[in-house]
Design an enzyme around this catalytic site. Structure first.
Site, mmCIF file in Angstrom:
data_model
loop_
_atom_site.group_PDB
_atom_site.id
_atom_site.type_symbol
_atom_site.label_atom_id
_atom_site.label_comp_id
_atom_site.label_asym_id
_atom_site.label_seq_id
_atom_site.Cartn_x
_atom_site.Cartn_y
_atom_site.Cartn_z
ATOM 1 N N SER A 141 57.507 31.710 100.475
ATOM 2 C CA SER A 141 58.159 31.861 101.775
ATOM 3 C C SER A 141 58.520 30.493 102.316
ATOM 4 O O SER A 141 57.904 29.481 101.934
ATOM 5 C CB SER A 141 57.230 32.568 102.772
ATOM 6 O OG SER A 141 57.800 32.612 104.059
ATOM 7 N N TYR A 154 49.173 33.748 107.269
ATOM 8 C CA TYR A 154 50.283 33.951 106.338
ATOM 9 C C TYR A 154 50.785 32.606 105.820
ATOM 10 O O TYR A 154 51.004 32.433 104.616
ATOM 11 C CB TYR A 154 51.397 34.711 107.036
ATOM 12 C CG TYR A 154 52.596 35.024 106.182
ATOM 13 C CD1 TYR A 154 52.510 35.925 105.122
ATOM 14 C CD2 TYR A 154 53.835 34.433 106.445
ATOM 15 C CE1 TYR A 154 53.615 36.233 104.349
ATOM 16 C CE2 TYR A 154 54.945 34.736 105.680
ATOM 17 C CZ TYR A 154 54.840 35.635 104.627
ATOM 18 O OH TYR A 154 55.950 35.924 103.868
#
Length: 267
Positions: A141, A154
């Protein structure tokens, strides 16, 4: 590239995993689809066969269940006698401030987003080494490059993913094994709906960044094109968040200010 190849995709029941599976199917490859939801995998299987996949094997799997990974890997390999590519795409996100997030929630994020990917990769890697090559990819990501508010766990997990697979790329470069990290920005998927709140329950709604993100099918086309080109790190997205990939390197203070503004918009 994928004709006569067998590709195993986790997190294949929706989002990027599903879209990439449908894209690869167009090239006539054989697909192994894994996720926890068998009914959704059957739906994706039908779509892939309609798109031209040579054959499709539905293999339900929870990547946090290490005891099940060895058996699943044996079943995946037995499907065609080979695993040419593993796309580690299973994952969950987070929408909560650090002060409100329990350690149990942080551990769950790491079990799914980090340790699950590592365990499956370690199970498949010896098979690729034995036959003299293969391709391992993972969905990281932009959050694996820069911290963003409401996503401390995250971001930490995706930073760990980037570190592990970058190091693995270096280790396996002389064994004909390619390692690809995919770094999406905001992609229009269900990721925020099923993201974890601080107490570990689901966030349950689509946030504005995701709603305004890149179409998932368009993202899949970029990703598969990157696989074709042998791009080691595939950046995919259309919004301002993609600027973070170079801002963090060249103008870190500006990148940090941009991230802080995300919290104000979310409040």
């Amino acid at each position: 590239m994928f004709r006569d190849q067998t590709v195993w995709i986790t997190g294949a029941s929706s989002g990027i995993g599903e879209a990439v599976a449908r894209e690869i199917a167009k090239e006539g490859g054989a697909l192994i689809l894994s996720a926890r939801r068998a009914d959704e995998l059957e739906r994706v299987k039908a779509a892939c066969l309609a798109n031209g996949a040579a054959k499709v094997f539905v293999l339900p799997l929870d990547v946090t269940d290490e005891a099940a990974i060895e058996k699943a890997t044996a079943e995946a390999h037995a499907f065609t006698g080979r695993i040419d590519m593993l796309f580690n795409n299973a994952g969950i996100s987070q929408r909560a401030l650090a002060v409100d997030t329990t350690m149990a929630t942080y551990r769950k994020l790491f079990e799914v987003d980090v340790f699950g990917q590592m365990a499956l990769t370690k199970a498949v890697l010896p098979l690729m080494i034995k036959v003299g090559g293969g391709h391992i990819a993972v969905t990281a990501s932009v959050a694996g490059k820069i911290g963003a508010p409401l996503r401390t766990g995250y971001c930490a997990a995706k930073h760990a993913v980037m570190g592990f697979f970058d190091a693995l790329r270096a280790e396996t470069a002389d064994q004909n094994i390619r390692v690809t990290t995919v770094t999406p920005g905001f992609i229009r998927t269900n990721i925020s709906n099923v993201a974890l709140k601080g107490d570990g329950t689901e966030f349950g709604k689509m946030d504005d960044n995701i709603a305004g993100g890149m179409d998932v099918d368009a993202a899949a086309r970029v990703i598969v094109k990157g696989f074709h080109k042998g791009t080691p790190e595939i950046a995919v997205g259309k919004g301002m968040e993609m600027n973070a990939l170079w801002l963090k390197r060249l103008f870190p203070r500006l990148a940090f200010k941009m991230a802080a503004k995300m919290k104000a918009r979310a409040s």
